[in-house]
Design a protein around this motif. Structure first.
Motif, PDB file in Angstrom:
ATOM      1  N   ILE A 101       0.864  -1.170   0.000  1.00  0.00           N
ATOM      2  CA  ILE A 101       0.000   0.000   0.000  1.00  0.00           C
ATOM      3  C   ILE A 101       0.903   1.223   0.000  1.00  0.00           C
ATOM      4  N   LEU A 102       0.860   1.970  -1.093  1.00  0.00           N
ATOM      5  CA  LEU A 102       1.719   3.127  -1.285  1.00  0.00           C
ATOM      6  C   LEU A 102       1.050   4.380  -0.725  1.00  0.00           C
ATOM      7  N   ALA A 103       1.822   5.187   0.019  1.00  0.00           N
ATOM      8  CA  ALA A 103       1.257   6.387   0.653  1.00  0.00           C
ATOM      9  C   ALA A 103       0.009   6.014   1.437  1.00  0.00           C
ATOM     10  N   SER A 104       0.176   5.109   2.379  1.00  0.00           N
ATOM     11  CA  SER A 104      -0.972   4.485   3.050  1.00  0.00           C
ATOM     12  C   SER A 104      -1.732   5.436   3.960  1.00  0.00           C
ATOM     13  N   GLY A 105      -1.100   6.527   4.398  1.00  0.00           N
ATOM     14  CA  GLY A 105      -1.812   7.459   5.268  1.00  0.00           C
ATOM     15  C   GLY A 105      -2.343   6.768   6.509  1.00  0.00           C
TER      16      GLY A 105
END
Length: 292
Positions: A101-105
């Motif tokens: 999960i990229l840039a999952s925040g």
């Protein structure tokens, strides 16, 4: 935004992550909820009081002067979250056991979705954002339903090295998710992102992407501008300008099979409508691609 700028949960892009968590909390509280995120409201509660955001449908109705904005945001986030939940759980059902999960925040999918045994989920984001998220989840006694590996990394820099150092195995098929990310990347960083995803992806890998057609035009929508101002951020200043190659062209040039549907189509699939701010919602695409 330069690559040496970092953010936490109360500045810049971090504030948008908190607003997204509020949207998931509102969706969870609906009687016809498309998702269940038992941790979303806790993130809002743990943030400074100055960033008080609605977390229930009743609080949403009480946001005088911002009802239209929050109604749109809630409707879209519920649909978006469900669409990408289904993408990841579908990939897992089909045997993919490595997720990135990229840039999952403040995403909580490793903790709230059911994962088959042997699934490993990597989450990449800014260190301060991950620290805040993991602290709140620990306070909630949250337990990951998979092997969970947070990876502090900036996607404008050498994130593949950080990912591989954390144990990512490029020989395994991977399900990649880029949700709420691309508009914040400069065009050249976006191109690098997909080239690196391609380099790191074994045959059978998949990627899902939230994609905005002409983000420069969408961000000028009056409702979106009012919303970013209400959050105390200058959204336009966070979005790098520049000519971008169409995502379909980028992915097909790398040999990936490309498919997409509009956010409006996704909403209809789940019995929802996205009638507000058509200048924004009509430009939102949910993209799915596979590496043969």
């Amino acid at each position: 935004m330069s690559s040496d700028q970092q953010w936490d949960i109360v500045t810049g892009v971090g504030v948008t992550a908190l607003a997204v968590a509020a949207g998931r909390a509102i969706e969870t509280a609906r009687s016809d909820a498309l998702i269940q995120d038992p941790y979303a409201a806790a993130f809002v509660a743990a943030a400074p009081a100055s960033l008080a955001l609605p977390v229930t449908p009743q609080e949403l109705r009480e946001r005088s002067g911002q009802e239209e904005l929050w109604a749109l945001m809630n409707a879209y986030l519920g649909v978006r979250s469900r669409v990408f939940d289904d993408f990841l759980t579908g990939a897992a059902r089909d045997g993919i056991r490595q997720v990135v999960i990229l840039a999952s925040g403040l995403d909580t999918r490793p903790f709230r979705l059911e994962w088959p045994a042997g699934t490993r989920c990597f989450e990449l984001d800014q260190p301060l954002v991950l620290d805040f998220k993991l602290r709140v989840l620990a306070q909630q006694d949250a337990r990951a339903e998979c092997a969970h590996t947070p990876v502090p990394a900036d996607l404008r820099e050498d994130w593949p090295a950080a990912l591989e150092a954390a144990g990512f195995d490029a020989a395994l098929p991977t399900a990649w998710l880029a949700e709420g990310l691309l508009p914040y990347l400069p065009p050249e960083a976006e191109e690098r992102l997909f080239k690196e995803i391609d380099r790191l992806s074994a045959a059978g890998s998949r990627v899902a992407v939230e994609y905005v057609l002409d983000a420069d035009l969408a961000v000028r929508d009056e409702l979106l501008q009012d919303g970013s101002a209400a959050l105390g951020i200058d959204l336009a200043a966070l979005l790098p300008r520049g000519e971008r190659r169409a995502l379909e062209e980028q992915l097909t040039a790398l040999g990936w099979a490309y498919d997409s549907r509009s956010a409006q189509e996704s909403a209809r699939t789940h019995g929802r409508t996205l009638s507000a701010a058509p200048a924004v919602t009509d430009r939102m695409l949910h993209v799915f691609a596979r590496r043969p």
